[in-house]
Design an enzyme around this catalytic site. Structure first.
Site: not given
Length: 302
Positions: A120, A173, A198, A202
């Site tokens: 996950d 990461n 996330d 922008k």
């Protein structure tokens, strides 16, 4: 020639979306507090509006706790963790997250490191994976990757409390470390999930989104034949963006829909419900607010 679809049992139990049943006694308990959108029970002697004013209303955090109640996870707070509040938005392109994580000794983190692996990406609190791991002991291993260190630390403490030996969390990461981690794992990669990542709304921050071409290629190459990818988001723009990257791998990855599986999809090919057996925490919050969840499942041909 049609590609064969392999049905991989993600759970050892029947795969359905969990429905939370709230009893009157539970609604009256002191653990459910606050007022918002809720559920009430009314008698003939009391009007609906009066009952709504008197009854404590159920909010999404309580729904999360109820849906994951059988985990019985303690709220651990230590000097190392501090408060459980963490930054919701982390820049994955920062220098501190550009270094590949050290590959663990798989024999140390899993009782049987040769079992099929479920990963996950962006595991958050980790409860979603723990719920799955608890139901599949001895048949699958689970690994959660997240770039918020406090959440990973707490998840590992919860794993210890639950005495689970088929799940591990890493502060990593995934864009940098996924390929190396999977290439060293002794068993097959069975499934990868990326759930409500996330959104980085922008435009100048779109490069921070987790689903990018290198990671998608690493996932597809690492999957076992018949392995699956499950993506979802409550933000349509993000879901479409993820879909674009995985659809681009159509020669190596098949989109699973109503025509080649028993999974129900809408007219645009989004899965109607979560096929994993339980909703993620973000999913519960979003659906409570009335948002639609955009889900998609892929499979590597045999």
């Amino acid at each position: 020639m049609a590609h064969a679809i392999l049905k991989i049992p993600v759970l050892s139990t029947i795969v359905t979306t969990t429905t939370v049943k709230l009893s009157k006694s539970l609604l009256n308990s002191s653990s459910l507090h606050g007022y918002g959108r809720g559920i009430c029970y009314c008698s003939s002697a009391v009007s609906v509006s009066q009952q709504q004013q008197r009854q404590p209303q159920v909010r999404s955090p309580q729904l999360v706790a109820l849906e994951y109640a059988d985990l019985s996870i303690p709220h651990i707070v230590s000097e190392e963790l501090g408060a459980t509040r963490v930054r919701q938005h982390v820049n994955p392109l920062s220098s501190t997250l550009s270094i590949p994580v050290e590959v663990p000794n798989w024999n140390d983190v899993f009782e049987d490191p040769k079992l099929p692996l479920v990963v996950d990406i962006g595991s958050g609190s980790g409860r979603f994976l723990m719920w799955l791991a608890k139901r599949n002991p001895g048949s699958k291993n689970y690994m959660g990757l997240d770039i918020r260190k406090k959440l990973v630390t707490r998840a590992e403490k919860w794993v210890q409390e639950l005495a689970l030996n088929n799940i591990h969390f890493l502060f990593a990461n995934a864009s940098i470390s996924f390929k190396q981690l999977i290439s060293t794992y002794p068993g097959p990669l069975m499934l990868v999930s990326i759930l409500c990542p996330d959104p980085h709304f922008k435009k100048r921050h779109h490069k921070r989104r987790i689903v990018q071409k290198p990671l998608v290629e690493a996932i597809v190459d690492g999957l076992m034949p018949g392995g699956q990818v499950f993506i979802q988001s409550d933000v349509l723009e993000v879901a479409v963006d993820m879909r674009k990257y995985f659809d681009a791998e159509s020669e190596k990855l098949l989109h699973i829909d109503s025509f080649n599986s028993d999974l129900a999809c809408d007219n645009e090919g989004w899965l109607v419900s979560n096929p994993m057996g339980i909703r993620t925490e973000r999913e519960i919050h979003a659906e409570y607010e009335g948002a639609k969840i955009y889900r998609r499942m892929y499979q590597k041909p045999l």
